[in-house]
Scaffold this motif. Sequence first.
Motif: not given
Length: 111
Positions: A46-68
């Motif tokens: 759970h996190f609400a906004h892109l402004s809350e990204l940190n290194a691990s969430r950035e990596a998660l988001l990258g993997r998520t886009l590749k997954k999609i």
Amino acid sequence: MENCIFCKIIAGEIPSQRVYEDSEVVIFKDIEPIARVHLLCVPREHFAHLSELNASREALLGRTLKKIADLAPSLGLEDGYRLIINQGENAGQTVHHLHIHILGGETLGWQ
Ligand code: 5GP
Ligand code: ZN
């Protein structure tokens, strides 16, 4: 996160039509689709906004886009799709748990 509808969906406390899940994300059908295919890809964390990204969430988001991208053909999105991440009031964000709208299954208009 208490009172977060997407946390409840992820926990299985609220039913949803899941089309994919793994240890990091859940993808389910939007309850009010605005396109023939309208999915929501939601990180389990759970996190609400892109402004809350940190290194691990950035990596998660990258993997998520590749997954999609990898999943797209199996989700009826082989002819293309659009991703939307609403942020804040002006964008009309109603659920404050970061999520990616996945739209497709037909030719999409712009707005
Ligand atoms: P937002 O406006 O925050 O970017 O998008 C929230 C989305 O969540 C909306 O498209 C809305 O239809 C969807 N939604 C809200 N509540 C539920 C629910 O209980 N189940 C499902 N499957 N989608 C929901
Ligand atoms: Zn949540």
